[in-house]
Enzyme design. Sequence first.
Site, PDB file in Angstrom:
ATOM      1  NE  ARG A 198      -3.558  -2.519   0.361  1.00 19.33           N
ATOM      2  CZ  ARG A 198      -3.130  -3.660  -0.197  1.00 19.33           C
ATOM      3  NH1 ARG A 198      -2.070  -3.677  -0.997  1.00 19.33           N
ATOM      4  NH2 ARG A 198      -3.769  -4.774   0.028  1.00 19.33           N
ATOM      5  CD  GLU A 224      -5.250  -0.031   2.867  1.00 19.88           C
ATOM      6  OE1 GLU A 224      -4.832  -0.927   3.632  1.00 19.88           O
ATOM      7  OE2 GLU A 224      -5.940  -0.273   1.859  1.00 19.88           O
ATOM      8  CB  SER A 236      -8.376  -1.810   4.955  1.00 22.07           C
ATOM      9  OG  SER A 236      -8.808  -3.100   4.632  1.00 22.07           O
TER      10      SER A 236
HETATM   11  C1  LIG Z   1     -15.572  -1.359  -0.181  1.00 17.04           C
HETATM   12  C2  LIG Z   1     -14.113  -1.069  -0.390  1.00 17.04           C
HETATM   13  C3  LIG Z   1     -13.205  -2.095  -0.488  1.00 17.04           C
HETATM   14  C4  LIG Z   1     -11.848  -1.839  -0.677  1.00 17.04           C
HETATM   15  N1  LIG Z   1     -10.979  -2.875  -0.780  1.00 17.04           N
HETATM   16  C5  LIG Z   1      -9.679  -2.651  -1.028  1.00 17.04           C
HETATM   17  C6  LIG Z   1      -8.765  -3.736  -1.190  1.00 17.04           C
HETATM   18  O1  LIG Z   1      -9.118  -4.898  -1.131  1.00 17.04           O
HETATM   19  N2  LIG Z   1      -7.479  -3.445  -1.419  1.00 17.04           N
HETATM   20  C7  LIG Z   1      -7.024  -2.172  -1.500  1.00 17.04           C
HETATM   21  O2  LIG Z   1      -5.832  -1.971  -1.736  1.00 17.04           O
HETATM   22  N3  LIG Z   1      -7.862  -1.125  -1.339  1.00 17.04           N
HETATM   23  C8  LIG Z   1      -9.174  -1.332  -1.114  1.00 17.04           C
HETATM   24  N4  LIG Z   1     -10.037  -0.271  -0.950  1.00 17.04           N
HETATM   25  C9  LIG Z   1      -9.503   1.117  -0.946  1.00 17.04           C
HETATM   26  C10 LIG Z   1      -9.484   1.777  -2.329  1.00 17.04           C
HETATM   27  O3  LIG Z   1     -10.475   1.254  -3.193  1.00 17.04           O
HETATM   28  C11 LIG Z   1      -8.114   1.669  -2.986  1.00 17.04           C
HETATM   29  O4  LIG Z   1      -7.112   2.273  -2.198  1.00 17.04           O
HETATM   30  C12 LIG Z   1      -8.078   2.304  -4.374  1.00 17.04           C
HETATM   31  O5  LIG Z   1      -6.842   2.046  -4.973  1.00 17.04           O
HETATM   32  C13 LIG Z   1      -8.315   3.815  -4.343  1.00 17.04           C
HETATM   33  O6  LIG Z   1      -8.606   4.217  -5.649  1.00 17.04           O
HETATM   34  P1  LIG Z   1      -9.434   5.545  -5.944  1.00 17.04           P
HETATM   35  O7  LIG Z   1      -9.434   5.731  -7.426  1.00 17.04           O
HETATM   36  O8  LIG Z   1     -10.764   5.518  -5.305  1.00 17.04           O
HETATM   37  O9  LIG Z   1      -8.482   6.618  -5.263  1.00 17.04           O
HETATM   38  P2  LIG Z   1      -8.908   7.891  -4.398  1.00 17.04           P
HETATM   39  O10 LIG Z   1      -9.551   7.464  -3.140  1.00 17.04           O
HETATM   40  O11 LIG Z   1      -9.656   8.846  -5.264  1.00 17.04           O
HETATM   41  O12 LIG Z   1      -7.472   8.487  -4.063  1.00 17.04           O
HETATM   42  C14 LIG Z   1      -6.615   7.816  -3.153  1.00 17.04           C
HETATM   43  C15 LIG Z   1      -5.250   8.509  -3.183  1.00 17.04           C
HETATM   44  O13 LIG Z   1      -4.669   8.340  -4.461  1.00 17.04           O
HETATM   45  C16 LIG Z   1      -4.410   9.591  -5.083  1.00 17.04           C
HETATM   46  N5  LIG Z   1      -4.711   9.473  -6.516  1.00 17.04           N
HETATM   47  C17 LIG Z   1      -5.889   9.098  -7.084  1.00 17.04           C
HETATM   48  N6  LIG Z   1      -5.769   9.107  -8.423  1.00 17.04           N
HETATM   49  C18 LIG Z   1      -4.503   9.499  -8.700  1.00 17.04           C
HETATM   50  C19 LIG Z   1      -3.786   9.716  -9.902  1.00 17.04           C
HETATM   51  N7  LIG Z   1      -4.316   9.529 -11.117  1.00 17.04           N
HETATM   52  N8  LIG Z   1      -2.497  10.130  -9.808  1.00 17.04           N
HETATM   53  C20 LIG Z   1      -1.908  10.323  -8.591  1.00 17.04           C
HETATM   54  N9  LIG Z   1      -2.539  10.141  -7.420  1.00 17.04           N
HETATM   55  C21 LIG Z   1      -3.826   9.730  -7.481  1.00 17.04           C
HETATM   56  C22 LIG Z   1      -5.357  10.579  -4.396  1.00 17.04           C
HETATM   57  O14 LIG Z   1      -4.891  11.901  -4.497  1.00 17.04           O
HETATM   58  C23 LIG Z   1      -5.357  10.032  -2.983  1.00 17.04           C
HETATM   59  O15 LIG Z   1      -4.219  10.453  -2.290  1.00 17.04           O
HETATM   60  C24 LIG Z   1     -11.398  -0.494  -0.754  1.00 17.04           C
HETATM   61  C25 LIG Z   1     -12.313   0.549  -0.654  1.00 17.04           C
HETATM   62  C26 LIG Z   1     -13.667   0.284  -0.468  1.00 17.04           C
HETATM   63  C27 LIG Z   1     -14.640   1.427  -0.375  1.00 17.04           C
END
Ligand SMILES: Cc1cc2nc3c(=O)[nH]c(=O)nc-3n(C[C@H](O)[C@H](O)[C@H](O)COP(=O)(O)OP(=O)(O)OC[C@H]3O[C@@H](n4cnc5c(N)ncnc54)[C@H](O)[C@@H]3O)c2cc1C
Length: 298
Positions: free
Chosen positions: A171, A290, A220
């Site tokens: 992560r 996280e 998480s």
């Molecule tokens: C129900 C649920 C289950 C989940 N299960 C998991 C799991 O099993 N494993 C896991 O790892 N995570 C999990 N997550 C967390 C999440 O989905 C991940 O961390 C995912 O990678 C975040 O993606 P996002 O596009 O929503 O990022 P965001 O939440 O929009 O952003 C997260 C971070 O990344 C940065 N970011 C976003 N896009 C970019 C970009 N293009 N360039 C640079 N920085 C960027 C943002 O600025 C922020 O700091 C879960 C979340 C939920 C709600």
Amino acid sequence: MMGDWWSALQTLGECRENEPMARHTTLGVGGATRWFFRPQNRAAMITALQHIPFDVPLLPLGRGSNLLVPDAGFAGVVVDVSDLNDIRVQAQSLSAGCGVRMSRVARQCAEHALTGLEFMATVPGDVGGGVAMNAGAFGQQVSDCLSEIELLTRQGEVRTIDAAQLQMAYRHTQLPSGSLVLSAAFTLQKDDAEAVRERMREMRAKRGATQPLELPNCGSVFKNPQGDHAARLIEAAGLKGLRIGGARISDKHANFIVNEGGAKSSDVLALIRQARETVEQRFGVRLEPEVRALGETL
Ligand SMILES: Cc1cc2nc3c(=O)[nH]c(=O)nc-3n(C[C@H](O)[C@H](O)[C@H](O)COP(=O)(O)OP(=O)(O)OC[C@H]3O[C@@H](n4cnc5c(N)ncnc54)[C@H](O)[C@@H]3O)c2cc1C
């Protein structure tokens, strides 16, 4: 001066002022961002960076599935990259724009009989967010298959960067401050398409059975410490079900905080702090968040 760059952005995509971030995060909490910009395509995104002054903070936004925005909001530009959503598969290579949903990547993998990213069928973020977080589950993570990314620097330059240079770990990805992942390329292995689909089905079923997916959450909250599980420690500390305001440590999975209605960002932060302090006092383990809590040092 402000009017100049903001007017320029209006020719490049959708622009809103004082946009509530609760609408753009899966937890459904968070105050307004001063500026909200959704570029219409990749070229518009690159041009936009040449207009936004360096002293204006910039936050790339995927699906907001790992983001906690404070109640006071964000005094900068949130860039919603949803429309940077091209995807291409060639033999064992898949490349995708940062705004492609990870679930779409998973569907393409199944269609082209490619293995390595099955977990993406179960994670609600975008490719950019997945790279930034080095998302993973069920023994797989982005860094296992990522070959390179295109990075847009805060200066508006596009650079191709080898995944090995990103110091990816559990992560964690090292991205230069203010930069944005424009696209990502993955190298995958060939497999039987039905076997790939079956693994995705099993992962979805496991997740549905153990996680409180029926309520708004951010996945998480804490990383798992080496050799243990954050959920086990929080539960053993007696905190499962603890409620502050409209937020609760889930009864179903102690490493999830759910919004039961009307939660504030401060409620979620209070639960995070309490879980962290109690676990540290009881077990001597300092949990590392996280979830990305904007503007907070946790
Ligand atoms: C129900 C649920 C289950 C989940 N299960 C998991 C799991 O099993 N494993 C896991 O790892 N995570 C999990 N997550 C967390 C999440 O989905 C991940 O961390 C995912 O990678 C975040 O993606 P996002 O596009 O929503 O990022 P965001 O939440 O929009 O952003 C997260 C971070 O990344 C940065 N970011 C976003 N896009 C970019 C970009 N293009 N360039 C640079 N920085 C960027 C943002 O600025 C922020 O700091 C879960 C979340 C939920 C709600």
